[in-house]
Design an enzyme around this catalytic site. Structure first.
Site, short mmCIF file in Angstrom:
data_model
loop_
_atom_site.label_atom_id
_atom_site.label_comp_id
_atom_site.label_asym_id
_atom_site.label_seq_id
_atom_site.Cartn_x
_atom_site.Cartn_y
_atom_site.Cartn_z
N SER A 1 0.84 -1.20 0.00
CA SER A 1 0.00 0.00 0.00
C SER A 1 0.87 1.24 0.00
O SER A 1 2.03 1.21 0.47
CB SER A 1 -0.90 0.01 1.24
OG SER A 1 -1.55 1.25 1.40
N TYR B 1 -3.12 -0.71 10.34
CA TYR B 1 -3.06 -1.03 8.92
C TYR B 1 -1.72 -0.59 8.32
O TYR B 1 -1.04 -1.35 7.63
CB TYR B 1 -4.22 -0.35 8.19
CG TYR B 1 -4.24 -0.56 6.70
CD1 TYR B 1 -4.74 -1.74 6.14
CD2 TYR B 1 -3.75 0.41 5.82
CE1 TYR B 1 -4.76 -1.94 4.77
CE2 TYR B 1 -3.76 0.22 4.44
CZ TYR B 1 -4.27 -0.95 3.92
OH TYR B 1 -4.29 -1.14 2.57
#
Length: 679
Positions: free
Chosen positions: A556, A569
């Site tokens: 990500s 996350y």
């Protein structure tokens, strides 16, 4: 426009005959019909023949798969036939007999259908018929089985001369309904489509009954002590352990996709005393050995032998197999023979465990295995009433390295970039993972769709084309056992694994003070720990199969960008990003490349955003959830929204063959986020 009535009858008959494996094997045999139609140029009647074209399958034949030829021109070829030494030239002459656009390309068996004086002709490869055709005293047995209603035709390679031979046999035996072709199959005929089909089935079923009634009860001999099949669970466990090693054996010349079967037919054959002798004789019917090679590689150890001994012995046998195949080529090759196509086996037999078969794709590998089962059935039938006696090795070579067969291979479409590669994608039941699986299949790969949601995984696998393209596995990536089971399923389905995409994940979006240890542990268990476990199992398989490989992490932008309210996350994405670097450094010596992709703002089609993450991120940024994708797009340099397909494109860019010297790389797929530039 509806097909001509005779062509329609031919198609219906073909479907009935081709749908039953007792009648013929996949893509084996052909059928024809003759009739009268109007010549669109002259307006006069013209006699035509419709016949299954090259490469088709009777069970699924369509009108487009028929070659359409003018019979007057077809029969006129007899007057210009230059003799058996030049009979291959007649195949090109068939093109001058085509009616109109002609439909499909005529096959080598076209002469058999055109020259036989019958309105309808079937040429089939039933196991029962080939058993008689490959028996040492096949001619005598044919007479005993059928009397004078079915005539023996000695072995001759398919072609124009065989068509003349069968035509002459029919003319000399008006009482006959068909013939047994030595070493090959059967041909039947009739004045109507119904009569032809009836005659074909009569030959097949009569031969079956003859073999059953006359045959000895144990044609393969007694069971070898210690060679009985392992239990179902144990043999599949051993098959999964051996599959990557055996795929390495079958892929030394070029990568292959694998198929495994532990059917009772195979296991019984491999437990029998006569299986080494029979396997060494090889298959006989041309359709068989073109797909299975002349003979299989057979392990000569019992099922309970230690695994390391089995692996070592398989490698020894493979070296010997390659030497023997090269010698076979040298014995028979002529100056104008095609180059040797490779010396690896297409069939590997492991007593007590089963059969591994290989090909350029899953369907080819599966069909090769089906053909070897046909060969076992043929051997059983021949041994039951006589002795199995396949055609001479020199004749096998003439067909395997036939110039016409080589030309057919050269006409095959160029393989897709990911052909022969087997991919396993986690979280592939939806969103980004599904898009990746779709792209990989479109580029020629076989895909294992791994997902926590079994129903989603099954639906995606079915959408991708079913078992020859994709299989589904339910897997929780936090479980070592489930991951191991997923890879076992993958290697049993396709022979091995070459490309793994770590995509499974969840997103927990909370500020630091609201993030619980449960949140933290769950986030890290699924993505950091899960990616580690998947990559570890992937490396085990890839190292064993010696074909290199690719591991891709879907990380990500958050792996390098510090955003608000996102501690769990973002931290686990940073963990994944460093796994890429660590594994790239460690696995490079095995030819395994490890790379990552950093997406951002993939809202539409994303399973994570649909699961509540979108609402939370929208709240953080103060926008409506349905406008979150637009919001993310506007904060990028390119002002473009990122979709799952864009991430899939990056996976293909990394694995499609152009970036062969790239490892340890992270590719941003975020439409340009300056704060996340890698530096």
């Amino acid at each position: 426009m509806a097909p001509h009535p005779e062509a329609a009858a031919l198609l219906a008959r073909s479907h009935r005959l081709g749908s039953d494996p007792r009648n013929t094997n996949y893509a084996g045999g052909n059928a024809s019909a003759k009739g009268t139609d109007t010549d669109p140029v002259t307006g006069s009647d013209v006699e035509l023949m419709w016949v299954k074209g090259s490469g088709g399958d009777l069970g699924t034949l369509t009108e487009a798969g028929l070659a359409v030829l003018r019979l007057d021109r077809m029969r006129a070829l007899v007057d210009v036939y230059p003799g058996v030494e030049r009979e291959d030239e007649m195949v090109a002459a068939f093109d001058y007999c085509l009616h109109g656009k002609g439909g499909a390309a005529p096959s080598i068996d076209t002469a058999m259908h055109g020259l036989v004086d019958a309105a309808h002709v079937d040429h089939l490869h039933p196991d029962s018929g080939i058993a008689l055709a490959c028996a040492a005293d096949g001619e005598k047995l044919t007479a005993e089985c059928f009397g004078d209603s079915v005539v023996w035709v000695p072995w001759r390679r398919p072609g124009f001369q065989l068509g003349l031979d069968i035509a002459a046999v029919k003319a000399a035996n008006p009482q006959a309904v068909g013939c047994i072709l030595g070493g090959h199959g059967i041909t039947a005929w009739g004045d109507t489509s119904e009569e032809c089909e009836r005659n074909s089935l009569h030959i097949i079923r009569t031969a079956e009954a003859f073999l059953a009634e006359r045959g000895k009860p144990e044609p393969f001999g007694p069971v070898i002590e210690g060679y009985a099949a392992l239990g179902a669970a144990e043999r599949r466990e051993r098959a999964a352990a051996l599959a990557p090693v055996i795929r390495a054996i079958a892929s030394q010349d070029r990568p292959q996709v694998g198929h495994f079967t532990d059917s009772e037919v195979v296991l019984d054959f491999l437990a029998s005393a006569e299986h080494p002798r029979l396997a060494a004789l090889g298959t006989s019917c041309p359709d068989h050995f073109l797909r299975t090679k002349v003979r299989p590689l057979v392990l000569d150890l019992p099922p309970t032998a230690p695994l390391d001994e089995v692996v070592a012995r398989l490698k020894e046998l493979h070296a010997g197999y390659r030497e023997e195949y090269a010698a076979y080529y040298r014995r028979h090759a002529l100056p104008d023979s095609p180059a040797m196509r490779g010396a690896d086996p297409a069939i590997v037999l492991v007593p007590g465990v089963g059969m591994f078969s290989f090909g350029k794709d899953k369907q080819t590998a599966r069909v090769a295995g089906e053909f070897y089962v046909n060969a076992i059935n043929v051997m059983r039938g021949a041994e039951a009433v006589s002795t199995y006696a396949p055609i001479e090795e020199s004749e096998k070579f003439r067909i395997e390295y036939w110039a016409l067969e080589e030309a057919k291979l050269q006409r095959m479409p160029k393989p897709k970039p990911l052909a022969t590669r087997v991919a396993l994608v986690t979280g592939a039941g939806s969103g980004i993972g599904k898009a990746i699986a779709q792209r990989l299949v479109a580029e020629g790969a076989c895909v294992v769709v791994a997902d926590l949601n079994a129903d989603n995984a099954e639906a995606v696998a079915e959408e991708l084309g079913g078992p020859d393209k994709a299989v589904a596995v339910a897997v929780d990536v936090t479980s070592e056992e489930q991951i191991a089971d997923a890879f076992k399923a993958a290697v049993l389905a396709f022979g091995g694994v070459d490309l793994v995409v770590n995509n499974a994940g969840i997103s927990i979006s909370k500020p630091l003070l609201e993030t619980s240890t449960k949140d933290w542990d769950l986030q890290h268990d699924i993505m950091a720990r899960g990616s580690f476990l998947v990559s570890r199992e992937a490396a085990r398989v890839m190292i064993a199969q010696e074909l290199g490989g690719d591991i891709v992490y879907i990380a990500s932008k958050n792996a390098v960008f510090a955003g608000p309210n996102n501690i769990a996350y973002s931290a686990t994405k940073a963990d994944q990003a460093h796994q890429v670097r660590l594994l790239a450094a460690e696995l490079g010596e095995h030819g395994i490349r490890v790379n990552g992709i950093n997406p951002d703002g993939v809202v539409r089609g994303s399973g994570i955003f649909a699961g509540g993450w979108g609402a939370k991120r929208a709240a953080v940024y103060g926008v409506e959830e349905e406008k979150l994708g637009e919001f993310y797009a506007q904060r990028t340099i390119l002002k473009r929204e990122v979709l799952p397909d864009h991430v899939a494109n990056a996976v293909f860019a990394l694995t499609g063959g152009e970036l062969t010297h790239t490892t340890g790389l992270h590719i941003p797929v975020d439409a340009g986020v300056a704060a996340a530039f890698l530096r």
